[in-house]
Scaffold this motif. Structure first.
Motif, PDB file in Angstrom:
ATOM      1  N   ALA A   1       0.824  -1.215   0.000  1.00  0.00           N
ATOM      2  CA  ALA A   1       0.000   0.000   0.000  1.00  0.00           C
ATOM      3  C   ALA A   1       0.855   1.260   0.000  1.00  0.00           C
ATOM      4  N   ARG A   2       2.050   1.172   0.618  1.00  0.00           N
ATOM      5  CA  ARG A   2       2.945   2.338   0.673  1.00  0.00           C
ATOM      6  C   ARG A   2       4.336   1.914   0.210  1.00  0.00           C
ATOM      7  N   PRO A   3       4.491   1.717  -1.098  1.00  0.00           N
ATOM      8  CA  PRO A   3       5.780   1.249  -1.633  1.00  0.00           C
ATOM      9  C   PRO A   3       6.824   2.352  -1.662  1.00  0.00           C
ATOM     10  N   ARG A   4       8.092   1.964  -1.527  1.00  0.00           N
ATOM     11  CA  ARG A   4       9.204   2.892  -1.679  1.00  0.00           C
ATOM     12  C   ARG A   4      10.058   2.509  -2.893  1.00  0.00           C
ATOM     13  N   TYR A   5      10.468   1.259  -2.935  1.00  0.00           N
ATOM     14  CA  TYR A   5      11.299   0.769  -4.037  1.00  0.00           C
ATOM     15  C   TYR A   5      10.536  -0.155  -4.990  1.00  0.00           C
ATOM     16  N   LEU A   6       9.729  -1.047  -4.424  1.00  0.00           N
ATOM     17  CA  LEU A   6       9.045  -2.050  -5.233  1.00  0.00           C
ATOM     18  C   LEU A   6       7.631  -1.599  -5.580  1.00  0.00           C
ATOM     19  N   HIS A   7       7.373  -1.515  -6.870  1.00  0.00           N
ATOM     20  CA  HIS A   7       6.062  -1.049  -7.338  1.00  0.00           C
ATOM     21  C   HIS A   7       5.433  -2.114  -8.232  1.00  0.00           C
ATOM     22  N   THR A   8       4.208  -2.516  -7.892  1.00  0.00           N
ATOM     23  CA  THR A   8       3.483  -3.511  -8.672  1.00  0.00           C
ATOM     24  C   THR A   8       2.434  -2.814  -9.527  1.00  0.00           C
TER      25      THR A   8
ATOM     26  N   VAL B   1       6.206  -5.807 -12.374  1.00  0.00           N
ATOM     27  CA  VAL B   1       6.833  -5.224 -11.188  1.00  0.00           C
ATOM     28  C   VAL B   1       8.040  -4.402 -11.617  1.00  0.00           C
ATOM     29  N   LYS B   2       8.272  -3.292 -10.913  1.00  0.00           N
ATOM     30  CA  LYS B   2       9.477  -2.513 -11.176  1.00  0.00           C
ATOM     31  C   LYS B   2      10.102  -2.072  -9.868  1.00  0.00           C
ATOM     32  N   LEU B   3      11.408  -1.831  -9.916  1.00  0.00           N
ATOM     33  CA  LEU B   3      12.155  -1.328  -8.770  1.00  0.00           C
ATOM     34  C   LEU B   3      12.785  -0.007  -9.155  1.00  0.00           C
ATOM     35  N   GLU B   4      12.549   1.008  -8.354  1.00  0.00           N
ATOM     36  CA  GLU B   4      13.154   2.310  -8.605  1.00  0.00           C
ATOM     37  C   GLU B   4      13.297   3.062  -7.291  1.00  0.00           C
ATOM     38  N   PRO B   5      14.188   4.051  -7.238  1.00  0.00           N
ATOM     39  CA  PRO B   5      14.427   4.761  -5.977  1.00  0.00           C
ATOM     40  C   PRO B   5      13.226   5.579  -5.545  1.00  0.00           C
ATOM     41  N   PRO B   6      13.087   5.804  -4.243  1.00  0.00           N
ATOM     42  CA  PRO B   6      11.976   6.625  -3.742  1.00  0.00           C
ATOM     43  C   PRO B   6      11.993   7.993  -4.404  1.00  0.00           C
ATOM     44  N   GLY B   7      10.788   8.462  -4.741  1.00  0.00           N
ATOM     45  CA  GLY B   7      10.667   9.782  -5.359  1.00  0.00           C
ATOM     46  C   GLY B   7      10.748   9.761  -6.872  1.00  0.00           C
ATOM     47  N   ALA B   8      11.121   8.609  -7.448  1.00  0.00           N
ATOM     48  CA  ALA B   8      11.237   8.547  -8.898  1.00  0.00           C
ATOM     49  C   ALA B   8       9.886   8.423  -9.569  1.00  0.00           C
TER      50      ALA B   8
END
Length: 234
Positions: free
Chosen positions: A210-217, A223-230
């Motif tokens: 519900a509150r992702p930082r790096y892992l986004h579905t 699925v993708k991984l990116e730095p917070p704020g990107a």
């Protein structure tokens, strides 16, 4: 051909597995207790272990933890327990895959082939991979270590593989089918395996779905991984 240890106390199931694996040209040894299994892997080399959970001397999940203390041999758990909590516990304890009883010999063969492909691919010669950095996340594939903001992450083998694969493609949405093929070496499978590992990775990265930082579905995509704020505000 592979060297297989079957750990199963049900004589009927055990005989059927031995017959099937032998017919498929594998070398098979079998035992009916956890302690016998531990003795076998301590003295002999196996390519894969098929581990039943309902053993008479120790629960199979405890046997799995003990096996992981002495060997990295791939372990496929055979279990009648199909609830998510149990599956998560098994994967976190070091299982490479699991099969829910009853299962077909074709299903077992496919899972074994996938596990063996992955294990053998890991023994090949390759140039040392570069350290991956995504925001405060650092992944070192050569040393198989990951850190978040300078703190070491305690990851299972499969969690590390998943994280490293995504970290090598920062900001790229990776389809679930590709994750199954590249991380699990499976051409097919259900989404639960991926979801379980993503859930544990999120917990260790200090985030939630519900509150992702790096892992986004992205539902229905991947699925993708990116730095917070990107990721842009929604």
């Amino acid at each position: 051909m592979a060297s297989v240890l079957v750990v199963e106390d049900d004589q009927f199931v055990r005989s059927a597995l031995i017959r099937h694996l032998t017919d498929a040209a594998h070398t098979v040894r079998s035992v009916g207790t956890a302690l016998e299994a531990l003795r076998e892997v301590a003295h002999l080399r196996f390519d894969v272990v098929i581990l039943d959970l309902g053993l008479p001397d120790l629960d199979g999940s405890e046997a799995l933890k003990m096996l992981r203390g002495i060997t990295d041999v791939p372990v496929i758990v055979a279990t009648a327990r199909d609830d998510e909590t149990e599956i998560v516990r098994l994967l976190n304890a070091g299982a490479d895959d699991y099969l829910t009883k009853p299962f077909s010999v074709e299903h077992l063969s496919a899972r074994m082939a996938a596990v063996l492909r992955r294990a053998r691919a890991g023994t090949g010669e390759a140039p040392p991979p570069a350290v991956l950095r995504v925001g405060g996340l650092t992944v070192d594939p050569l040393r198989r270590q990951a850190e978040l903001d300078g703190a070491r992450l305690d990851l299972t083998r499969r969690e590390f593989d998943l994280l490293a694969f995504l970290a090598g493609r920062p900001g790229v949405v990776v389809p679930r089918k590709e994750l199954l093929a590249e991380v699990w070496q499976q051409s097919y499978g259900d989404d639960q395996t991926i979801d379980v590992h993503l859930s544990w990775l999120r917990r260790k990265l200090g985030e939630t779905a519900a509150r992702p930082r790096y892992l986004h579905t992205l539902r229905g995509v991947g699925v993708k991984l990116e730095p917070p704020g990107a990721e842009p505000p929604r």
